[in-house]
Design an enzyme around this catalytic site. Structure first.
Site, PDB file in Angstrom:
ATOM      1  N   GLU A   1      -5.070   6.696  -1.857  1.00 50.56           N
ATOM      2  CA  GLU A   1      -4.239   6.131  -1.064  1.00 50.56           C
ATOM      3  C   GLU A   1      -3.929   6.645   0.446  1.00 50.56           C
ATOM      4  O   GLU A   1      -3.045   6.525   1.066  1.00 50.56           O
ATOM      5  CB  GLU A   1      -2.917   6.120  -1.641  1.00 50.56           C
TER       6      GLU A   1
ATOM      7  N   LYS B   1       7.389  -0.457  -1.402  1.00 49.74           N
ATOM      8  CA  LYS B   1       6.781  -0.076  -0.367  1.00 49.74           C
ATOM      9  C   LYS B   1       5.278  -0.403  -0.073  1.00 49.74           C
ATOM     10  O   LYS B   1       4.804  -0.186  -1.078  1.00 49.74           O
ATOM     11  CB  LYS B   1       7.110   1.373   0.017  1.00 49.74           C
TER      12      LYS B   1
ATOM     13  N   HIS C   1      -0.884   1.641  -0.453  1.00 46.94           N
ATOM     14  CA  HIS C   1      -1.171   1.686   0.983  1.00 46.94           C
ATOM     15  C   HIS C   1      -2.637   1.208   1.051  1.00 46.94           C
ATOM     16  O   HIS C   1      -3.438   1.601   0.285  1.00 46.94           O
ATOM     17  CB  HIS C   1      -1.266   3.058   1.369  1.00 46.94           C
TER      18      HIS C   1
END
Length: 253
Positions: free
Chosen positions: A89, A173, A146
């Site tokens: 990530e 997130k 991410h």
């Protein structure tokens, strides 16, 4: 239209319509971390994120907990987010799944961290178990994803954020990399849609790199409840210096 609950971490409240400022703390040694943490107390951040994967002994649970205690002491009442960003990530250090979950488990139960970051793309049963342990210990969970190469389709961004909610995240997130200005709009549009139709809790979203910079400043308008600014070292591409970021956000609000 959904109602988004607020999330309280110490004296800080995360909610839609207000963007909190997080500053990353990176350092290779305990000494470096202590000095940096002391420096960060002047940043007046809402929350500090310790990026454990930058720490040279980041896989050693005992050393990590000692460093965490040092940092906690320096930061006083400022909320502390414990993040080991895996290599897959975009992190600095390779770690096995067993080590990753053990470290986060130790941090959650240490009484030293207020929030832990759990990456979405892991074994579901282990995620649920860790979320439950963290919550029982009074620790909040950011669940994250991410993509440093591209920006997924709007539907996919929303799917991932909803999945994080389903798995018990307090703050879902996602951070993605734009290749075109349209990608930045895709991220902002997905954030707004998520906030207005599906969110049951505050979200954190950003488009990375220079091109995505606008997303770090306009979170309040589109629904991102936290943004990342730097004091010296950055931990992701496109992060803006904390004083500039605060000024820009205040101008827009």
């Amino acid at each position: 239209m959904t109602m988004t609950q607020t999330v309280r971490v110490k004296k800080i409240v995360f909610q839609a319509g207000q963007t909190r400022l997080c500053v990353p703390l990176t350092g290779r040694t305990r000494e470096e971390l202590q000095a940096r943490a002391q420096l960060l107390t002047s940043a007046q951040a809402d929350i500090i994120e310790w990026r454990v994967d930058h720490f040279i002994e980041g896989k050693d649970e005992k050393q990590v907990l000692l460093a965490l205690a040092d940092i906690r002491q320096q930061l006083g009442e400022t909320p502390l987010l414990f993040t080991f960003r895996s290599k897959k990530e975009g992190g600095e250090m390779d770690i096995s799944d067993d080590q990753y979950f053990a470290l986060n488990h130790a941090a959650a139960l240490s009484g030293l961290a207020d929030v832990i970051d759990i990456e979405l793309f892991n074994d579901e049963s282990r995620i649920r178990s860790l979320v439950s342990e963290a919550h029982n210990a009074g620790v909040k969970v950011i669940m994250s994803n991410h993509d440093f190469h591209q920006t997924p389709a709007k539907e996919e961004i929303i799917y991932r954020l909803r999945r994080m909610q389903d798995l018990g995240a307090d703050l879902p997130k996602i951070a993605v990399m734009p290749q075109t200005p349209q990608d930045v709009l895709t991220l902002l549009s997905a954030t707004l849609l998520m906030k207005e139709h599906y969110a049951t809790r505050p979200l954190i979203t950003m488009s990375m790199g220079k091109m995505g910079g606008v997303s770090r400043v306009t979170g309040r308008l589109f629904g991102s409840a936290m943004t990342f600014g730097t004091l010296g070292q950055s931990s992701a591409p496109g992060q803006i210096a904390v004083t500039q970021l605060r000024e820009m956000m205040e101008t827009l609000s």
